[in-house]
Design an enzyme around this catalytic site. Structure first.
Site, mmCIF file in Angstrom:
data_model
loop_
_atom_site.group_PDB
_atom_site.id
_atom_site.type_symbol
_atom_site.label_atom_id
_atom_site.label_comp_id
_atom_site.label_asym_id
_atom_site.label_seq_id
_atom_site.Cartn_x
_atom_site.Cartn_y
_atom_site.Cartn_z
ATOM 1 N N GLY A 91 0.831 -1.292 0.220
ATOM 2 C CA GLY A 91 -0.024 0.049 0.071
ATOM 3 C C GLY A 91 0.816 1.375 -0.054
ATOM 4 O O GLY A 91 0.372 2.396 -0.317
ATOM 5 N N GLY A 92 2.216 1.080 0.414
ATOM 6 C CA GLY A 92 2.949 2.392 0.140
ATOM 7 C C GLY A 92 2.795 3.429 1.048
ATOM 8 O O GLY A 92 1.922 3.182 2.225
ATOM 9 N N THR A 93 2.845 4.554 0.688
ATOM 10 C CA THR A 93 2.974 5.704 1.496
ATOM 11 C C THR A 93 1.309 6.037 1.595
ATOM 12 O O THR A 93 0.764 6.168 2.754
ATOM 13 C CB THR A 93 3.421 7.080 0.624
ATOM 14 N N LYS B 110 -7.278 10.894 5.612
ATOM 15 C CA LYS B 110 -8.636 10.792 5.341
ATOM 16 C C LYS B 110 -9.505 10.410 6.555
ATOM 17 O O LYS B 110 -10.660 10.870 6.588
ATOM 18 C CB LYS B 110 -9.030 10.448 3.949
ATOM 19 N N GLY C 85 0.433 23.835 1.500
ATOM 20 C CA GLY C 85 0.182 23.136 0.747
ATOM 21 C C GLY C 85 -0.931 22.195 1.101
ATOM 22 O O GLY C 85 -1.487 22.100 2.289
ATOM 23 N N VAL D 52 10.699 30.720 7.191
ATOM 24 C CA VAL D 52 11.418 30.156 8.293
ATOM 25 C C VAL D 52 12.837 30.208 8.358
ATOM 26 O O VAL D 52 13.330 29.584 7.326
ATOM 27 C CB VAL D 52 10.798 28.846 8.559
ATOM 28 N N ARG E 53 7.692 16.519 -0.673
ATOM 29 C CA ARG E 53 8.270 15.218 -0.577
ATOM 30 C C ARG E 53 9.506 15.119 -1.488
ATOM 31 O O ARG E 53 9.380 15.848 -2.437
ATOM 32 C CB ARG E 53 7.311 14.203 -0.776
ATOM 33 N N ASP F 201 5.644 8.633 -7.656
ATOM 34 C CA ASP F 201 6.443 9.517 -7.297
ATOM 35 C C ASP F 201 7.711 9.850 -7.273
ATOM 36 O O ASP F 201 8.467 10.915 -7.295
ATOM 37 C CB ASP F 201 6.138 9.614 -5.632
ATOM 38 N N HIS G 94 -31.796 15.919 -9.419
ATOM 39 C CA HIS G 94 -32.070 17.114 -8.473
ATOM 40 C C HIS G 94 -32.717 16.403 -7.344
ATOM 41 O O HIS G 94 -33.505 15.661 -7.247
ATOM 42 C CB HIS G 94 -33.021 18.117 -9.110
HETATM 43 C C1 LIG Z 1 -0.035 12.778 4.490
HETATM 44 C C2 LIG Z 1 -0.320 12.345 3.041
HETATM 45 C C3 LIG Z 1 -1.481 12.405 2.393
HETATM 46 C C4 LIG Z 1 -1.560 12.282 1.022
HETATM 47 N N1 LIG Z 1 -3.066 12.364 0.628
HETATM 48 C C5 LIG Z 1 -3.128 11.817 -0.627
HETATM 49 C C6 LIG Z 1 -4.173 11.855 -1.322
HETATM 50 O O1 LIG Z 1 -5.451 12.196 -0.564
HETATM 51 N N2 LIG Z 1 -4.447 11.700 -2.597
HETATM 52 C C7 LIG Z 1 -3.543 11.438 -3.499
HETATM 53 O O2 LIG Z 1 -3.837 11.066 -4.532
HETATM 54 N N3 LIG Z 1 -2.144 11.422 -2.738
HETATM 55 C C8 LIG Z 1 -2.033 11.623 -1.628
HETATM 56 N N4 LIG Z 1 -0.552 11.454 -0.950
HETATM 57 C C9 LIG Z 1 0.590 11.271 -1.944
HETATM 58 C C10 LIG Z 1 0.537 9.584 -2.291
HETATM 59 O O3 LIG Z 1 0.570 9.146 -1.128
HETATM 60 C C11 LIG Z 1 1.633 9.434 -2.993
HETATM 61 O O4 LIG Z 1 1.477 10.165 -4.309
HETATM 62 C C12 LIG Z 1 1.640 8.097 -3.597
HETATM 63 O O5 LIG Z 1 1.547 7.063 -2.289
HETATM 64 C C13 LIG Z 1 2.883 7.713 -4.313
HETATM 65 O O6 LIG Z 1 2.771 6.272 -4.791
HETATM 66 P P1 LIG Z 1 4.077 5.346 -5.196
HETATM 67 O O7 LIG Z 1 3.505 3.973 -5.691
HETATM 68 O O8 LIG Z 1 4.632 6.228 -6.428
HETATM 69 O O9 LIG Z 1 5.014 5.403 -3.914
HETATM 70 P P2 LIG Z 1 4.617 5.063 -2.449
HETATM 71 O O10 LIG Z 1 3.595 5.100 -1.855
HETATM 72 O O11 LIG Z 1 5.731 6.164 -1.719
HETATM 73 O O12 LIG Z 1 5.469 3.550 -2.307
HETATM 74 C C14 LIG Z 1 6.476 3.186 -2.477
HETATM 75 C C15 LIG Z 1 6.878 2.027 -1.454
HETATM 76 O O13 LIG Z 1 8.174 1.492 -2.150
HETATM 77 C C16 LIG Z 1 8.620 0.966 -1.029
HETATM 78 N N5 LIG Z 1 10.194 0.902 -1.261
HETATM 79 C C17 LIG Z 1 10.829 2.054 -1.284
HETATM 80 N N6 LIG Z 1 12.318 1.480 -1.782
HETATM 81 C C18 LIG Z 1 12.302 0.219 -1.771
HETATM 82 C C19 LIG Z 1 13.086 -0.890 -1.950
HETATM 83 N N7 LIG Z 1 14.411 -0.598 -2.363
HETATM 84 N N8 LIG Z 1 12.915 -2.031 -2.020
HETATM 85 C C20 LIG Z 1 11.595 -2.281 -1.566
HETATM 86 N N9 LIG Z 1 10.571 -1.766 -1.318
HETATM 87 C C21 LIG Z 1 10.928 -0.064 -1.391
HETATM 88 C C22 LIG Z 1 8.376 1.911 0.278
HETATM 89 O O14 LIG Z 1 8.465 1.205 1.324
HETATM 90 C C23 LIG Z 1 7.127 2.236 -0.098
HETATM 91 O O15 LIG Z 1 6.035 1.428 0.428
HETATM 92 C C24 LIG Z 1 -0.484 11.834 0.139
HETATM 93 C C25 LIG Z 1 0.838 11.779 0.858
HETATM 94 C C26 LIG Z 1 1.028 12.105 2.124
HETATM 95 C C27 LIG Z 1 2.325 12.064 2.748
#
Ligand SMILES: Cc1cc2nc3c(=O)[nH]c(=O)nc-3n(C[C@H](O)[C@H](O)[C@H](O)COP(=O)(O)OP(=O)(O)OC[C@H]3O[C@@H](n4cnc5c(N)ncnc54)[C@H](O)[C@@H]3O)c2cc1C
Length: 467
Positions: A40-42, A52, A184, A239, A275, A314, A446
């Site tokens: 599920g990542g970030t 949310k 932001g 800042v 980020r 990202d 409506h």
């Molecule tokens: C507080 C917050 C709120 C947000 N709200 C929203 C929102 O409402 N809507 C929205 O669209 N976006 C939102 N975002 C942004 C969104 O979370 C990211 O854009 C999205 O998660 C990016 O997806 P990704 O798959 O590129 O990377 P990520 O979700 O960052 O996943 C990358 C994964 O790779 C793993 N990883 C990294 N390096 C390695 C490695 N070498 N080996 C194995 N695993 C590794 C990490 O552990 C991570 O789990 C929010 C972000 C934050 C911080």
């Protein structure tokens, strides 16, 4: 012998896991490597979903305290159980991350827990937490390692007094005073959560406006509403120092254009200035990939400079949004399977999940002006929308920008309760090359907030009927 795959994806966020599902659907033998121990990542773990969950719960808390009475609901003794509020957020995260794990099994995707590193063309090494290394052979590699928190130079984030968004999702107590550095999306969402729960929140922003990439008119009204709700803004403010005194934090600020410094004090400071792409220990050098000056992995249609190595989400160019990463994941899977994967970067919506929400897609009025594009504007306020009036939620408006000659919709920007659910209509219209008149002539139910979209469509040609 190393197990052979068609594709190994490094990173299990929305980019990675969606890429894995689409690749498996298309018959590719797929593995996904994630070091976090949870998929599920970030987004699912420390981003979209937990933020949310807290926005939803804190909104309900505020409504119970201040707005239920307006509707004749007499509630007394509303109190906050922060531990429980945080626990329901964690439950949502748990359920969804397990759901993604289920999807991996369902699609027969090999899920490896560990840190992935490219070890030369066609090889990914996976190091498990206990140190064992396994080697995977693969035709294709997809880098989906996402992004990480960014701090100010010289500022140490301890996730207690000086927190990133991750720490702001799990504060043990409601701070009396909170300073949010950065106006932001994320800062305003998390600032709104803690204000609703009782903190005095001051947002310090270097630029002279919040959400600088947003349509100017929307951004101005957004700040007006947030101010009315009690958020304090220090705009055009730099800042220069953040000092953790043990019992609090002192933030030294000065006007961005120069002037006298002053010190703001708070119990908690949230550093929310953006980020950065995450590529630590990824072994990029083994295949000759170099990151750019800001740390992103350069790509053309998601292909890196190394044959057979793709990059999504990202960690490469484009908006840092979960749905953008998801789109790219599916597109790259289709390309690897010999199809023509595509993402329309003109139609990537953005939503700020405050109350009211802000939602937008396409070009802003400022961008159209700067490009010299001839355009027409249609606007409709929620004040004149029957559902908004009925629900006492009249703040905001819908604004449609249409090309004056081709009549294609170029951008839609809205602020209002629940507009995050309305932006999909605008995206669909833009994908189909619709005009504002197409929206105006589409029957909308409506009474719904979405009728404001229809009226804004009419407004482009000057025949608004409900105002
Ligand atoms: C507080 C917050 C709120 C947000 N709200 C929203 C929102 O409402 N809507 C929205 O669209 N976006 C939102 N975002 C942004 C969104 O979370 C990211 O854009 C999205 O998660 C990016 O997806 P990704 O798959 O590129 O990377 P990520 O979700 O960052 O996943 C990358 C994964 O790779 C793993 N990883 C990294 N390096 C390695 C490695 N070498 N080996 C194995 N695993 C590794 C990490 O552990 C991570 O789990 C929010 C972000 C934050 C911080």
């Amino acid at each position: 012998m190393a197990e052979q795959f068609d594709v190994v994806i490094i990173g299990g966020g929305p980019g990675g896991y969606n890429c894995a599902i689409r690749a498996a659907q298309l018959g590719l033998k797929t593995a996904i490597v994630e070091k976090r121990g949870r998929l599920g990542g970030t987004c699912l773990n420390v981003g979209c979903i937990p933020s949310k969950a807290l926005l939803h719960a804190s909104e309900a808390y505020e409504a119970a305290q201040h707005h239920f009475a307006d509707m004749g609901i007499e509630v007394t003794g509303v109190s906050l159980n922060l531990t429980k509020m945080l626990a329901q957020k964690d439950d949502a995260v748990d359920g969804l991350t397990k759901g993604v794990e289920f999807l991996m099994k369902k699609n027969k995707i090999t899920y490896l827990v560990g840190t992935g590193a490219i070890a030369g063309a066609g090889t990914v090494n996976v190091t498990a937490a206990e140190g064992t290394v396994s080697s995977l052979a693969t035709k294709n590699i997809v880098i989906a390692t996402g992004s990480d928190i960014l701090s100010l130079p010289g500022v140490t984030i301890d996730e207690e007094r000086i927190v990133s968004s991750t720490g702001a999702l799990k504060l043990a107590a409601v701070p009396k005073k909170m300073i949010v550095i950065g106006g932001g999306y994320i800062g305003l969402e998390m600032g709104s959560v803690w204000r609703r729960l009782g903190a005095e929140v001051t947002v310090v922003e270097y630029l002279d406006r919040i959400t600088p990439t947003m349509d100017g008119e929307v951004s101005t009204q957004f700040m007006r509403i947030l101010k009315k709700q009690g958020l304090i803004f220090e705009l055009g403010t730099k800042v220069t120092q953040v000092e953790n005194t043990g019992s609090g934090v002192k933030v030294t600020v000065e006007p961005a254009k120069g002037g006298d410094a002053k010190v703001l004090e708070a119990d908690v400071v949230l550093v929310s200035i953006g980020r950065k792409p995450y590529t630590d220990g990824l072994g990029l050098e083994t295949v000759g990939i170099a990151t750019d000056a800001r740390g992103f992995i350069p790509s053309t249609h998601w292909a890196t400079t190394a044959p057979g190595v793709y990059v999504i989400g990202d960690v490469t160019y484009g908006p840092m949004l979960a749905h953008k990463a998801e789109e790219e994941g599916a597109a790259v899977a289709e390309i690897m399977a010999g199809k023509s994967g595509h993402v329309n970067f003109d139609v990537i919506p953005g939503v700020v999940y405050t109350n009211p929400e802000v939602a937008s897609v396409g070009k802003t009025e400022e961008e159209l002006k700067a490009a010299g594009t001839p355009y027409k504007v249609g606007k409709f306020p929620f004040m004149a929308n029957s559902r908004a009036r009925t629900n006492h939620e009249t703040d905001g408006f819908v604004k449609i920008l249409e090309h004056a000659e081709t009549r294609r919709i170029l951008g839609v920007h809205m602020i209002g309760v629940g507009v995050g659910e309305m932006i999909g209509e605008a995206c669909l219209a833009m994908e189909f090359g619709a005009s504002a008149e197409d929206i105006a002539r589409t029957c909308h139910a409506h009474p719904t907030m979405s009728e404001a979209m229809r009226e804004a469509g009419k407004a482009v040609d000057g025949w608004v009927m409900q105002m």
